[in-house]
Design a protein around this motif. Structure first.
Motif, PDB file in Angstrom:
ATOM      1  N   ALA A 225       0.970  -1.281  -0.143  1.00  0.00           N
ATOM      2  CA  ALA A 225       0.355  -0.193   0.209  1.00  0.00           C
ATOM      3  C   ALA A 225       0.787   2.301  -0.071  1.00  0.00           C
ATOM      4  O   ALA A 225       0.644   2.213  -0.091  1.00  0.00           O
ATOM      5  N   ALA A 226       1.923   1.093   0.421  1.00  0.00           N
ATOM      6  CA  ALA A 226       3.667   2.901   0.310  1.00  0.00           C
ATOM      7  C   ALA A 226       2.711   3.274  -1.422  1.00  0.00           C
ATOM      8  O   ALA A 226       3.568   2.432  -2.171  1.00  0.00           O
ATOM      9  N   PRO A 227       2.684   4.620  -1.400  1.00  0.00           N
ATOM     10  CA  PRO A 227       3.404   4.783  -2.731  1.00  0.00           C
ATOM     11  C   PRO A 227       4.185   4.549  -3.671  1.00  0.00           C
ATOM     12  O   PRO A 227       5.213   4.456  -2.968  1.00  0.00           O
ATOM     13  N   ALA A 228       3.962   4.233  -4.543  1.00  0.00           N
ATOM     14  CA  ALA A 228       4.868   4.346  -6.215  1.00  0.00           C
ATOM     15  C   ALA A 228       6.207   5.555  -5.694  1.00  0.00           C
ATOM     16  O   ALA A 228       5.476   5.762  -6.794  1.00  0.00           O
ATOM     17  N   LEU A 229       6.934   5.228  -5.409  1.00  0.00           N
ATOM     18  CA  LEU A 229       8.156   5.606  -6.481  1.00  0.00           C
ATOM     19  C   LEU A 229       9.153   5.750  -6.910  1.00  0.00           C
ATOM     20  O   LEU A 229       9.172   4.820  -7.238  1.00  0.00           O
ATOM     21  N   ASN A 230       9.974   6.432  -7.971  1.00  0.00           N
ATOM     22  CA  ASN A 230      11.300   6.194  -8.450  1.00  0.00           C
ATOM     23  C   ASN A 230      12.770   6.384  -7.220  1.00  0.00           C
ATOM     24  O   ASN A 230      12.660   7.243  -6.880  1.00  0.00           O
TER      25      ASN A 230
ATOM     26  N   ALA B 274       9.186   5.127   1.349  1.00  0.00           N
ATOM     27  CA  ALA B 274       8.318   6.134   0.352  1.00  0.00           C
ATOM     28  C   ALA B 274       6.957   6.610   1.315  1.00  0.00           C
ATOM     29  O   ALA B 274       6.670   8.318   0.717  1.00  0.00           O
ATOM     30  N   ARG B 275       6.281   6.204   2.140  1.00  0.00           N
ATOM     31  CA  ARG B 275       5.293   6.434   2.923  1.00  0.00           C
ATOM     32  C   ARG B 275       6.164   8.239   4.048  1.00  0.00           C
ATOM     33  O   ARG B 275       4.756   9.101   3.573  1.00  0.00           O
TER      34      ARG B 275
ATOM     35  N   LEU C 220       7.300  14.021   5.461  1.00  0.00           N
ATOM     36  CA  LEU C 220       8.524  13.945   6.427  1.00  0.00           C
ATOM     37  C   LEU C 220      10.191  13.789   6.447  1.00  0.00           C
ATOM     38  O   LEU C 220      10.386  13.913   5.308  1.00  0.00           O
ATOM     39  N   LEU C 221      10.333  14.216   6.840  1.00  0.00           N
ATOM     40  CA  LEU C 221      12.175  14.450   6.460  1.00  0.00           C
ATOM     41  C   LEU C 221      12.917  13.382   6.983  1.00  0.00           C
ATOM     42  O   LEU C 221      14.272  12.948   7.111  1.00  0.00           O
ATOM     43  N   GLY C 222      12.490  13.070   7.553  1.00  0.00           N
ATOM     44  CA  GLY C 222      13.007  11.740   8.443  1.00  0.00           C
ATOM     45  C   GLY C 222      12.148  10.368   8.849  1.00  0.00           C
ATOM     46  O   GLY C 222      10.659  10.245   8.419  1.00  0.00           O
ATOM     47  N   THR C 223      12.306   9.794   9.293  1.00  0.00           N
ATOM     48  CA  THR C 223      11.891   8.442   9.889  1.00  0.00           C
ATOM     49  C   THR C 223      12.200   7.983  11.689  1.00  0.00           C
ATOM     50  O   THR C 223      12.393   7.845  11.455  1.00  0.00           O
TER      51      THR C 223
END
Ligand SMILES: NC(=O)c1ccc[n+]([C@@H]2O[C@H](COP(=O)([O-])OP(=O)(O)OC[C@H]3O[C@@H](n4cnc5c(N)ncnc54)[C@H](OP(=O)(O)O)[C@@H]3O)[C@@H](O)[C@H]2O)c1
Length: 349
Positions: A14-19, A299-300, A306-309
């Motif tokens: 479900a995480a957005p698909a990034l390149n 990706a989320r 956010l700049l970090g997790t």
């Protein structure tokens, strides 16, 4: 409580698909890409190598759109949202800097840098550019560790008193692995040792009193280290042998055991103090196929601006590096480009 908490890890699909663009074509690059391709919707649009033919061959083998013959070309590519730094340790700072200065979000393989100063430099650069940056310490993104996180937050362990953690793997002295090369900051500390030290630092906070000693490996790097942190964490890492690689977090009301290898997908076992039936969380031991959880989290976070997790804040990455710096100072271990400091206590390579 009759069961351990269930992991809250969101569905990686479900995480957005990034390149993604990947710097480096080595062991971890292959595994990260494979795991993310199997379990997420992440797209790999670019890979770069110092060697153009290697980049093209790697791209073709992994279904990656484009292989670049230089890291500089990849970070300039318009179809790359986020760069995964999969190079050896000594190149992490330069690669992270390259990506951030080109305006790309970045996920940097562990360790974030060779030392705390490098980690802080990457942290500050990412913040100043307003870009996402995290250390790819995959353990902290696994469902297994979300169970640990919840157990710690719940108070089930009472007052946490001790952490015991070890990670050891036999490396053939004649095998030519980069971990045996002094020019690539070899030795167990930055590779295997990252995990027990990150665990202890996360659970107990950064140590104020570090007592460490080590032994040299015939290849010319440090071969193993034992360290006691504030008298309440005992960590060990070695290249000489396969060790149990377990972790224990012990408190006044219970003990949490992570059967080895504790840094990979696997079980969590809670035993109440003084006896009683244990509670066990079980997940399949899928090894490095668990690398995709960090890709999904990145990706989320990027989607959310956010700049970090929060699962592995950069402040924790730098705090771990600071403990490593002190361990190395006591053991006399100096990495390429560093100024030798006067070692304290026993000296190892
Ligand atoms: N999360 C995990 O479980 C895990 C496991 C293993 C490793 N790691 C981390 O991932 C990083 C890479 O480890 P690895 O085992 O994948 O190493 P590796 O197989 O040796 O690959 C490292 C890559 O770095 C690139 N590189 C750039 N400058 C280099 C130089 N001066 N010398 C050699 N290679 C250079 C090379 O790519 P090109 O030649 O294509 O440019 C090479 O393929 C390490 O920092 C390590 O801590 C993480």
């Amino acid at each position: 409580m009759t069961t351990l908490p269930a992991p809250r890890t969101p569905d990686p699909m479900a995480a957005p698909a990034l390149n993604w663009g990947v710097l480096g074509t080595g062991w971890i690059a292959e595994r990260f890409i494979g795991s993310a391709q199997r379990h997420t919707r992440q797209r790999f649009t670019a890979v770069a190598s110092r060697d153009a033919a290697r980049a093209e061959e790697f791209a073709a083998r992994h279904g990656i759109t484009r292989g670049y013959g230089s890291y500089e070309e990849l970070v300039a590519a318009a179809d790359v949202d986020v760069v995964y730094v999969a190079t050896e340790h000594t190149a992490h700072l330069a690669c992270a800097r390259l990506a951030l200065e080109a305006g790309k979000h970045v996920l940097v393989e562990k360790p974030l840098g060779l030392n705390a100063a490098q980690g802080a430099e990457i942290t500050e650069l990412a913040a100043s550019r307003g870009l996402f940056c995290a250390e790819a310490l995959w353990t902290f993104f696994l469902p297994r560790f979300d169970v640990v996180r919840q157990v710690l937050a719940s108070g089930m362990l009472g007052e946490v008193k001790s952490v015991l953690a070890d990670l050891g793997e036999y490396f053939d002295p004649a095998g030519g692995h980069r971990i045996l090369r002094a020019d690539l900051a070899g030795g167990p500390l930055l590779d295997l040792g990252t995990y027990p030290l990150s665990l202890a630092t996360w659970v107990l906070g950064p140590a104020e009193n570090v007592q460490a000693s080590g032994q040299a490996h015939p290849a010319g790097v440090n071969g193993q280290i034992g360290a006691v942190l504030d008298g309440r964490a005992v960590v060990h890492t070695t290249l000489f042998s396969d060790t149990p690689s377990t972790a224990v977090i012990a408190g006044t009301e219970g003990t949490l055991q992570l059967p080895g290898p504790f840094h990979q997908p696997g079980d969590v076992v809670f035993s109440p103090a003084g006896g009683g039936p244990p509670l066990t969380y079980t997940e399949p031991r899928t090894g490095h196929d668990g690398l995709h959880f960090e890709a999904a989290e990145a990706a989320r976070c990027i989607r959310d601006g956010l700049l970090g997790t929060p699962l592995r804040p950069l402040t924790d990455s730098v705090a771990t590096l600071r403990v490593m710096d002190e361990i190395r100072r006591q053991c006399g271990i100096v990495f390429p480009g560093e100024q030798p400091d006067r070692p304290r206590g026993r000296t190892a390579t």
